[in-house]
Motif scaffolding. Sequence first.
Motif, short mmCIF file in Angstrom:
data_model
loop_
_atom_site.label_atom_id
_atom_site.label_comp_id
_atom_site.label_asym_id
_atom_site.label_seq_id
_atom_site.Cartn_x
_atom_site.Cartn_y
_atom_site.Cartn_z
N ILE A 61 0.86 -1.18 0.00
CA ILE A 61 0.00 0.00 0.00
C ILE A 61 0.90 1.23 0.00
O ILE A 61 1.76 1.38 0.87
N ALA A 62 0.74 2.09 -0.99
CA ALA A 62 1.50 3.34 -1.08
C ALA A 62 0.61 4.47 -0.56
O ALA A 62 -0.29 4.94 -1.25
N LEU A 63 0.86 4.89 0.68
CA LEU A 63 0.00 5.86 1.36
C LEU A 63 0.63 7.25 1.33
O LEU A 63 1.77 7.42 1.76
N ASP A 64 -0.11 8.24 0.85
CA ASP A 64 0.36 9.62 0.87
C ASP A 64 -0.82 10.54 1.13
O ASP A 64 -1.93 10.28 0.65
N ALA A 65 -0.57 11.61 1.87
CA ALA A 65 -1.64 12.55 2.20
C ALA A 65 -2.04 13.43 1.02
O ALA A 65 -3.12 14.02 1.02
#
Length: 208
Positions: A61-65
């Motif tokens: 999972i590539a999580l970025d705000a």
Amino acid sequence: MTKSAEGFARIAREVFAPIYPVIAGQALAWSGIQEGFALDIGSGPGHLAVALAERSGLTVIALDADPAMARIARETAETSSVIPVTGDVHCMPIRDNTVSLIVSRGSIYFWEDRPKAFSEIERILQPGGVAFVGGSFGTPKLRKAIFTEMRRRNPNWDSDVARRSGRATPDLLRRELLESGVAHSRIREEEEGMWVEIKKGAISPRAR
């Protein structure tokens, strides 16, 4: 797509690209984890997430705000094993006890409430899972090469690095880890950079 997202993606691609396979390999070797779900917090354009997926059987999972970064990560991730997600480290849209391996390179300096973020990381880790969050450059040789190029591109590079590093000194991080209530953690200090390591122990039968 914002100019800041475009600029960050260009620097990641043109300057920082060599460190992502190295960091992915280190995280996989240190943890011994090869399967399940992994998470890259503050993933930016997704290069570290892709490197993790390519070197393991993990779904990452590539999580970025920043939603613009999630869009760039979709373009970066040619493998279906990488899932770009928009989300905040302080309240991640991920269930308890679901992630085997967490890696985050660079974003720790920008978290507004690190004790809360550390607690969130422990919450979503599976029992036996581990997280590495910090600011390593992979190897001393890569660190030197990146500093040389970034000094050429940005005359304020050294002062920018010093300012960011001052926001997350090892002593400050140790206090914040204590405040977070995380049960098992340590600071890995190396020539090429620093990692906060968080491990999650087995859940006792009574707690289940």
